[in-house]
Design a protein around this motif. Structure first.
Motif, PDB file in Angstrom:
ATOM      1  N   VAL A   1       0.845  -1.198   0.000  1.00 24.75           N
ATOM      2  CA  VAL A   1       0.000   0.000   0.000  1.00 24.75           C
ATOM      3  C   VAL A   1       0.882   1.250   0.000  1.00 24.75           C
ATOM      4  O   VAL A   1       0.620   2.220  -0.723  1.00 24.75           O
ATOM      5  N   THR A   2       1.945   1.201   0.797  1.00 20.49           N
ATOM      6  CA  THR A   2       2.871   2.333   0.863  1.00 20.49           C
ATOM      7  C   THR A   2       3.447   2.648  -0.507  1.00 20.49           C
ATOM      8  O   THR A   2       3.475   3.814  -0.940  1.00 20.49           O
ATOM      9  N   ARG A   3       3.898   1.633  -1.200  1.00 21.03           N
ATOM     10  CA  ARG A   3       4.489   1.850  -2.521  1.00 21.03           C
ATOM     11  C   ARG A   3       3.456   2.360  -3.528  1.00 21.03           C
ATOM     12  O   ARG A   3       3.750   3.236  -4.347  1.00 21.03           O
ATOM     13  N   LEU A   4       2.242   1.820  -3.463  1.00 20.94           N
ATOM     14  CA  LEU A   4       1.186   2.268  -4.364  1.00 20.94           C
ATOM     15  C   LEU A   4       0.854   3.740  -4.128  1.00 20.94           C
ATOM     16  O   LEU A   4       0.725   4.522  -5.078  1.00 20.94           O
ATOM     17  N   LEU A   5       0.730   4.113  -2.861  1.00 21.43           N
ATOM     18  CA  LEU A   5       0.412   5.510  -2.545  1.00 21.43           C
ATOM     19  C   LEU A   5       1.534   6.439  -2.982  1.00 21.43           C
ATOM     20  O   LEU A   5       1.275   7.553  -3.464  1.00 21.43           O
ATOM     21  N   ALA A   6       2.770   6.015  -2.819  1.00 22.35           N
ATOM     22  CA  ALA A   6       3.900   6.840  -3.241  1.00 22.35           C
ATOM     23  C   ALA A   6       3.866   7.078  -4.747  1.00 22.35           C
ATOM     24  O   ALA A   6       4.209   8.166  -5.229  1.00 22.35           O
ATOM     25  N   GLN A   7       3.434   6.071  -5.508  1.00 22.82           N
ATOM     26  CA  GLN A   7       3.374   6.198  -6.962  1.00 22.82           C
ATOM     27  C   GLN A   7       2.292   7.171  -7.423  1.00 22.82           C
ATOM     28  O   GLN A   7       2.492   7.930  -8.370  1.00 22.82           O
ATOM     29  N   ILE A   8       1.151   7.168  -6.738  1.00 25.21           N
ATOM     30  CA  ILE A   8       0.027   7.968  -7.234  1.00 25.21           C
ATOM     31  C   ILE A   8      -0.065   9.353  -6.607  1.00 25.21           C
ATOM     32  O   ILE A   8      -0.696  10.252  -7.178  1.00 25.21           O
ATOM     33  N   THR A   9       0.551   9.541  -5.439  1.00 28.43           N
ATOM     34  CA  THR A   9       0.409  10.829  -4.752  1.00 28.43           C
ATOM     35  C   THR A   9       1.621  11.729  -4.883  1.00 28.43           C
ATOM     36  O   THR A   9       1.509  12.952  -4.720  1.00 28.43           O
ATOM     37  N   GLY A  10       2.781  11.152  -5.129  1.00 26.92           N
ATOM     38  CA  GLY A  10       3.989  11.956  -5.167  1.00 26.92           C
ATOM     39  C   GLY A  10       4.539  12.284  -3.797  1.00 26.92           C
ATOM     40  O   GLY A  10       5.552  12.981  -3.673  1.00 26.92           O
TER      41      GLY A  10
END
Length: 380
Positions: A248-257
């Protein structure tokens, strides 16, 4: 003087009695003045002259004791306040806390000495003039700003509002103190969101309800992803249901910046407050968003009440405002723009206007109960 000795007698005793006699006279005179109640102007002027002779001549312990006694007087002139401050020693803080009135000159002298603890005590007093407040706000001290933030007698507006908002970004205790105030726009605490308590995080989100915000710099990125909002919530629900929070952390980093540390905080936030911001910013509906929050939030408290609150927020908070909140996390916006009239909330809570959280709603309850029955095995 003061009904027990003529002034001339005091003068003679000071000149011929030595230090021991002066010590006794100082304490006796200060006690007599403190017991006098509210003195007349001639009495005060006469005592000023006497005290100005006694304090320099007396010993250190007598000066401290006399100043402590004098500090309890009902009325002190600026000159007498100065004598108290200069001689009271360790009891200075108690004097500053308990004095019914203090002159601006006395307070400005203390601020000029940059005694942080004394200045923080002054910052907690009521009735501070703009001159004194301006000097206190110029101090680079966390203790002083914490006292200013907690002082309900200071109205946060104009330059004071800006200074408090900036301080909240650097000191979580200032942010928490401001979060407890009803007269402070909680939206300005957005940069300190992750330093706030759970209740105050929700208060920040509520502050964006029914409110227009400037266009967020992240808005264009969100537009490109929001067309796949259903797929995003579906992926998040699956990851949370399988407790794969690092992913989840990696996914959020990809979409939120946002950086991975911040995204890790969001992924592990069992209250769901920060995750709600992400979900709503990307256009998630109440139904899809609640499915994610059910799997992401803790089961250790009354989840139905928390989810009902989030259900109301999905209806009251726009995706644009949550995108703006995300941009505040990234340091891309000037939150003080929210103080402009066009960005004030559309509605104000009053006796006739219900709060942002809805009253007991059977439809919402039924939806939450139905969502709660969705087990991890059905997440896909």
């Amino acid at each position: 003087m003061l009904g027990f000795q003529p002034y001339e007698t005091f003068q003679l005793l000071i000149e011929t009695g030595g230090v021991d006699r002066t010590n006794t006279l100082l304490i006796a005179a200060c006690d007599a003045y403190a017991r006098r109640g509210k003195p007349t102007l001639p009495e005060m002027e006469q005592f000023e002259t006497l005290a100005a002779r006694l304090f320099p001549t007396a010993g250190p312990q007598a000066r401290a004791k006399g100043a402590a006694i004098l500090g309890r007087a009902e009325l002190l002139s600026p000159k007498l306040e100065q004598l108290v401050v200069e001689n009271i020693g360790e009891d200075l803080i108690a004097f500053l806390e308990g004095a019914p009135e203090l002159s601006d000159q006395t307070m400005l002298d203390i601020i000029g000495r940059y005694d942080v603890l004394a200045c923080a005590t002054l910052a907690g007093r009521d009735g501070l003039s703009n001159v004194v407040l301006a000097k206190l706000f110029q101090m680079n001290s966390r203790k002083v700003y914490r006292a200013l933030a907690a002082n309900q007698h200071i109205v946060p507006r104009g330059a004071y509002l800006s200074a408090l908002a900036r301080s909240a970004q650097m000191d979580h205790m200032v942010a928490e103190a401001l979060g407890q105030r009803s007269d402070f726009d909680a939206a300005l605490l957005a940069p300190a969101f992750f330093d706030l308590s759970d209740a105050h995080r929700l208060k920040v989100i509520h502050a964006f309800a029914h409110r227009s915000t400037p266009v967020a710099p992240i808005a264009r990125t969100i537009e490109q992803i929001s067309v796949a909002s259903a797929e995003l919530t579906k992926a998040l629900m699956k990851l949370f249901s399988e407790n794969r929070r690092p992913e989840v952390t990696r996914l959020l980093a990809q979409i939120t910046g946002l950086d991975e540390v911040r995204c890790g905080q969001i992924a592990h936030d069992v209250t769901g407050a920060s995750l709600f911001v992400i979900l709503r910013a990307f256009g998630a509906t109440a139904y899809d968003g609640l499915k994610v929050l059910i799997h992401a939030t803790s089961h250790d408290y009354d989840r139905s009440k928390a989810l009902a609150d989030f259900a109301s927020l999905f209806g009251n908070v726009s995706p644009e405002s949550m995108a703006y909140l995300m941009s505040a996390w990234r340091g891309e916006v000037n939150l003080l723009e929210l103080s402009k009239p066009q960005y004030q909330p559309f509605t104000a809570t009053s006796r006739r206007t219900p709060g942002l959280a809805p009253a007991h709603n059977p439809v919402v309850d039924q939806a939450i109960e139905a969502l709660a029955r969705i087990g991890a095995r059905r997440a896909s």
